[in-house]
Write a protein that holds these residues in place. Structure first.
Motif, mmCIF file in Angstrom:
data_model
loop_
_atom_site.group_PDB
_atom_site.id
_atom_site.type_symbol
_atom_site.label_atom_id
_atom_site.label_comp_id
_atom_site.label_asym_id
_atom_site.label_seq_id
_atom_site.Cartn_x
_atom_site.Cartn_y
_atom_site.Cartn_z
ATOM 1 N N GLY A 1 0.786 -0.871 -0.429
ATOM 2 C CA GLY A 1 0.184 -0.233 0.015
ATOM 3 C C GLY A 1 0.553 1.227 -0.203
ATOM 4 O O GLY A 1 1.814 1.050 0.840
ATOM 5 N N GLY A 2 0.163 2.577 -0.512
ATOM 6 C CA GLY A 2 0.988 3.756 -1.007
ATOM 7 C C GLY A 2 1.859 3.426 -1.687
ATOM 8 O O GLY A 2 2.313 3.124 -3.436
ATOM 9 N N TYR A 3 3.283 4.348 -1.270
ATOM 10 C CA TYR A 3 3.559 5.351 -1.900
ATOM 11 C C TYR A 3 5.461 4.263 -1.464
ATOM 12 O O TYR A 3 5.782 4.504 -0.552
ATOM 13 C CB TYR A 3 4.025 6.537 -2.463
ATOM 14 N N GLY A 4 6.157 4.040 -2.523
ATOM 15 C CA GLY A 4 7.665 3.419 -2.194
ATOM 16 C C GLY A 4 8.198 4.246 -2.740
ATOM 17 O O GLY A 4 8.577 5.188 -3.965
ATOM 18 N N THR A 5 10.227 4.932 -1.590
ATOM 19 C CA THR A 5 10.646 5.636 -2.934
ATOM 20 C C THR A 5 11.590 4.327 -4.000
ATOM 21 O O THR A 5 11.099 3.240 -4.242
ATOM 22 C CB THR A 5 11.969 5.431 -1.580
ATOM 23 N N ASN A 6 12.106 5.570 -5.034
ATOM 24 C CA ASN A 6 12.697 4.787 -5.951
ATOM 25 C C ASN A 6 11.955 3.760 -6.802
ATOM 26 O O ASN A 6 11.939 2.925 -8.050
ATOM 27 C CB ASN A 6 13.936 3.353 -5.811
ATOM 28 N N CYS A 7 10.303 3.988 -6.682
ATOM 29 C CA CYS A 7 9.514 3.244 -7.735
ATOM 30 C C CYS A 7 8.679 4.351 -8.286
ATOM 31 O O CYS A 7 8.609 5.471 -8.204
ATOM 32 C CB CYS A 7 8.367 2.882 -6.546
ATOM 33 N N ALA A 8 8.500 4.190 -9.372
ATOM 34 C CA ALA A 8 7.962 4.760 -10.274
ATOM 35 C C ALA A 8 6.334 5.089 -10.314
ATOM 36 O O ALA A 8 5.649 4.320 -10.366
ATOM 37 C CB ALA A 8 8.180 5.084 -12.046
ATOM 38 N N TYR A 9 4.890 6.522 -10.114
ATOM 39 C CA TYR A 9 4.234 5.995 -10.190
ATOM 40 C C TYR A 9 3.403 7.224 -11.561
ATOM 41 O O TYR A 9 4.092 8.756 -11.495
ATOM 42 C CB TYR A 9 3.657 6.548 -9.128
ATOM 43 N N THR A 10 2.448 7.238 -11.748
ATOM 44 C CA THR A 10 1.311 7.719 -12.437
ATOM 45 C C THR A 10 0.675 9.322 -11.867
ATOM 46 O O THR A 10 0.478 9.455 -10.954
ATOM 47 C CB THR A 10 0.594 7.280 -13.574
ATOM 48 N N VAL A 11 1.984 10.067 -12.490
ATOM 49 C CA VAL A 11 0.716 11.511 -12.270
ATOM 50 C C VAL A 11 -0.132 11.807 -13.047
ATOM 51 O O VAL A 11 0.161 11.886 -14.449
ATOM 52 C CB VAL A 11 1.650 12.597 -12.025
ATOM 53 N N THR A 12 -1.193 11.972 -12.959
ATOM 54 C CA THR A 12 -2.158 12.273 -14.422
ATOM 55 C C THR A 12 -2.519 14.489 -13.678
ATOM 56 O O THR A 12 -2.887 14.326 -12.358
ATOM 57 C CB THR A 12 -3.636 11.968 -14.178
ATOM 58 N N VAL A 13 -2.874 15.374 -14.476
ATOM 59 C CA VAL A 13 -2.866 16.223 -14.230
ATOM 60 C C VAL A 13 -4.368 16.599 -15.634
ATOM 61 O O VAL A 13 -4.051 16.538 -16.652
ATOM 62 C CB VAL A 13 -1.440 17.402 -14.843
ATOM 63 N N ASN A 14 -4.990 17.205 -14.865
ATOM 64 C CA ASN A 14 -6.373 18.190 -15.473
ATOM 65 C C ASN A 14 -5.832 19.382 -15.522
ATOM 66 O O ASN A 14 -6.170 19.655 -14.508
ATOM 67 C CB ASN A 14 -7.797 16.914 -14.967
ATOM 68 N N GLY A 15 -7.263 20.393 -15.860
ATOM 69 C CA GLY A 15 -7.019 21.222 -16.638
ATOM 70 C C GLY A 15 -7.651 22.230 -18.184
ATOM 71 O O GLY A 15 -8.272 20.879 -18.368
#
Length: 132
Positions: free
Chosen positions: A46-60
């Motif tokens: 669960g959650g976020y870990g160092t040195n691992c990639a995650y997708t950031v989605t930006v809307n606007g």
């Protein structure tokens, strides 16, 4: 050349009135970022870990140009991009330190951010083991 003060005042008044009419008639074209979301992906634990990639989605706003920043240590790929005609774009975020991270999507017209807690991560390639 304007020959009198009266003519100069009339020209100035006309130009000012024309500029005001253009501003009032213009559509609301404020560009902005409306949200920033970070997917947890394939994290184990669960959650976020160092040195691992995650997708950031930006809307606007469509075609708004965005810069990404993190208040803590992290990298983005890409860090700068356009939201395109649909008003949405993604980037890869890799935090490199534990703790609270404020991930901000910034434009000249304002910003939004996501607040996440990052723990120690072990990157397995296809998944990330997150320890607390």
């Amino acid at each position: 050349m304007i020959r009198s003060r009266k003519s100069a005042l009339a020209a100035f008044t006309t130009a000012t009135a024309a500029a005001a009419a253009l501003v009032l008639a213009a559509p609301d074209a404020a560009a902005y970022v409306s949200s920033v979301n970070i997917a947890t992906g394939t994290s184990i634990g669960g959650g976020y870990g160092t040195n691992c990639a995650y997708t950031v989605t930006v809307n606007g706003s469509p075609n708004e140009y965005v810069w990404l920043y993190d208040s803590n240590a992290a990298s983005f790929s890409p860090q700068q991009f356009s939201l395109g005609t649909g008003g949405t774009a993604t980037s890869s975020w890799t935090p490199t330190s534990t703790g609270t991270h404020y991930v901000q999507a910034w434009t000249y017209n304002g910003s939004q951010w996501a607040t996440v807690t990052v723990n120690t991560g072990i990157n397995l390639g296809s998944a990330c083991v997150v320890t607390k």
